[in-house]
Design an enzyme around this catalytic site. Structure first.
Site, PDB file in Angstrom:
ATOM      1  N   GLY A 261       0.860  -1.179   0.000  1.00 29.87           N
ATOM      2  CA  GLY A 261       0.000   0.000   0.000  1.00 29.87           C
ATOM      3  C   GLY A 261       0.893   1.225   0.000  1.00 29.87           C
ATOM      4  N   TYR A 302      -0.008   7.465  15.214  1.00 24.93           N
ATOM      5  CA  TYR A 302       1.150   6.566  15.147  1.00 24.93           C
ATOM      6  C   TYR A 302       2.453   7.236  15.566  1.00 24.93           C
ATOM      7  CZ  TYR A 302      -1.746   3.803  11.882  1.00 24.93           C
ATOM      8  OH  TYR A 302      -2.720   3.067  11.290  1.00 24.93           O
ATOM      9  N   CYS A 328     -10.544  21.350  18.281  1.00 22.20           N
ATOM     10  CA  CYS A 328     -10.603  21.683  19.698  1.00 22.20           C
ATOM     11  C   CYS A 328     -10.227  20.473  20.538  1.00 22.20           C
ATOM     12  CB  CYS A 328     -11.954  22.251  20.045  1.00 22.20           C
ATOM     13  SG  CYS A 328     -12.082  23.908  19.364  1.00 22.20           S
TER      14      CYS A 328
HETATM   15  C1  LIG Z   1      -2.389  -2.916   5.347  1.00 24.95           C
HETATM   16  C2  LIG Z   1      -2.071  -4.152   4.647  1.00 24.95           C
HETATM   17  C3  LIG Z   1      -1.120  -4.158   3.614  1.00 24.95           C
HETATM   18  C4  LIG Z   1      -0.363  -2.922   3.171  1.00 24.95           C
HETATM   19  O1  LIG Z   1       0.633  -2.541   4.058  1.00 24.95           O
HETATM   20  P1  LIG Z   1       1.617  -1.341   3.668  1.00 24.95           P
HETATM   21  O2  LIG Z   1       2.502  -1.184   4.824  1.00 24.95           O
HETATM   22  O3  LIG Z   1       0.776  -0.122   3.426  1.00 24.95           O
HETATM   23  O4  LIG Z   1       2.336  -1.720   2.433  1.00 24.95           O
HETATM   24  C5  LIG Z   1      -0.901  -5.342   2.972  1.00 24.95           C
HETATM   25  N1  LIG Z   1      -1.555  -6.479   3.309  1.00 24.95           N
HETATM   26  C6  LIG Z   1      -2.473  -6.507   4.286  1.00 24.95           C
HETATM   27  C7  LIG Z   1      -3.160  -7.776   4.590  1.00 24.95           C
HETATM   28  C8  LIG Z   1      -2.754  -5.361   4.999  1.00 24.95           C
HETATM   29  O5  LIG Z   1      -3.664  -5.409   5.977  1.00 24.95           O
END
Ligand SMILES: *Cc1c(COP(=O)(O)O)cnc(C)c1O
Length: 401
Positions: A261, A302, A328
């Site tokens: 991601g 985070y 706020c």
């Molecule tokens: C969130 C997630 C990802 C992506 O993780 P990144 O760190 O954003 O690359 C991949 N696989 C699963 C199952 C996830 O829950």
């Protein structure tokens, strides 16, 4: 994207606004596929929870990616964006049997992460092949909220429960076509990742009908200068070699899958905000912006560090600021940060705003969510309008009082 492009987006669409650079997304996708060029069958399933705008999904599809989804709604958005069911893998955690069955009825690849559902699903639908999510119990991750492979994690079926999985498979006559792990975000150490991969190979030997092995994600991208990032090229070289050796041993060519991601979209995103107030207190100077953790929560949630620059005065003398929002509640984006001198009305740019920013935005303080813009072929394209007051009222049911 250049500063003048970013400023032109604010000029047209106002602030705050999210901007995504299509070129950067393509470049990251190509970098990943190039690193694994030695593997004949490679699949990159974009983890859409990072950034789920339909136009971004369409861009991913055009690049050749598949989709990693974690809810039935993500599955449906993926289908809406034009992905074929076979291009979508459904990797939920803790969802109902009904949701799993609905995904199965849509024809997507299921990835099951607990023994209870595995047994129920295998008993009812033994003919539908599934992938299983293994927890290799390897600690890899940037912080405790995003580390999902360790022993106390709620994700995956423990590697120590392989005998139980095999018993379910034998009893139900179900078919296992894939094996998966996702050890958590932020792989800092390639050797740790390769160690987890070895555990997965070991598990894979028990399943004779595999088509793919999915190594999840967790590629770390740099958030600030000097940040360590996953060396994709080194990982590609080492894992490809081990994967090909494994395929030889297994007796068949398998597909190597990933589901990044952050790696694909984080650096492509810019969050542009305007400074409402510069407030000098006895101890610091606050730059108060026209946004808050309602739009970008990662620093507060985070402890993430997002690089912030003043694009209205890029050459200005650096001074120390605390960048805070208008919510706020305490909403500090950065404290004691050196930024080029800020005046009220200046536009600040948050980097790495592509992943887990818009998708985590809310309406807290009854603020509408901002617009999203895709920068593609040298042009700004609006891909989501900013919300309005009507959006905030949409599903409310007003009763007579
Ligand atoms: C969130 C997630 C990802 C992506 O993780 P990144 O760190 O954003 O690359 C991949 N696989 C699963 C199952 C996830 O829950």
């Amino acid at each position: 994207m250049e500063v003048k492009d970013l400023l032109s987006v604010v000029h047209t669409y106002g602030s705050p606004v999210y901007v995504y650079d299509a070129n950067k997304i393509s470049a990251q996708y190509e970098r990943l596929t190039k690193a694994f060029a030695a593997v004949p069958s490679l699949r990159i399933n974009y983890a859409m929870k990072a950034l789920s705008n339909v136009s971004i999904l369409k861009l991913m599809r055009k690049l050749g990616a598949g989709l990693d989804t974690v809810s039935i709604q993500e599955v449906k958005l993926g289908l809406h964006a034009g992905f074929a069911p076979e291009q979508i893998i459904f990797t939920p955690n803790g969802v109902s049997m009904e949701e799993i069955e609905e995904a199965a009825s849509l024809g997507v690849q299921l990835n099951i992460d607990n023994l209870s559902i595995l047994e129920q699903f295998g008993s009812k639908h033994p003919q539908i092949p599934v992938c299983i999510r293994i927890n290799p119990h390897v600690m890899a991750g940037g912080n405790s909220k995003i580390s999902v492979g360790h022993i106390d994690s709620k994700f995956g079926i423990s590697i120590h429960q392989i005998p139980h999985i095999l018993r379910i498979v034998e009893n139900t006559k179900m078919h296992i076509n894939g094996i998966h792990m996702h050890t958590g975000s932020d792989i800092l150490d390639i050797d740790v990742f390769l160690y987890a991969a070895e555990i997965l190979f070991d598990a894979a030997k028990h399943f004779r009908e595999l088509k793919f092995i999915d190594f999840g994600s967790g590629f770390k991208v740099p958030y600030k200068e000097g940040d360590i990032q996953t060396d994709i090229e080194e990982l590609g070289e080492k894992l490809s070699q081990r994967f090909l050796e494994f395929c030889k041993l297994y007796g068949r060519n398998l597909t190597l899958a990933f589901e990044p991601g952050k790696f694909l979209v984080s650096e492509a995103g810019f969050f542009l905000v305007k400074v409402n107030v510069v407030k000098q207190t006895t101890s610091t100077v606050f730059a108060q912006i026209d946004s808050g953790f309602n739009h970008l929560i990662r620093p507060m949630f985070y402890g993430a560090t997002h690089f912030i620059e003043n694009i209205s005065n890029p050459e200005g003398k650096k001074r120390f600021y605390s960048v805070v929002g208008y919510i706020c509640e305490t909403d500090t984006f950065a404290s004691n940060r050196q930024i080029a001198e800020i005046s009220e009305g200046d536009i600040l740019c948050f980097r790495n705003a592509g992943a887990y920013c818009y998708t985590m935005a809310s309406n807290y303080n009854s603020r509408p969510r901002p617009a999203e813009v895709l920068w593609i072929d040298g042009q700004a394209k609006l891909i989501r309008k900013a919300e309005t007051l009507e959006d905030l009222l949409r599903n409310q049911v007003e009763i007579d009082l």
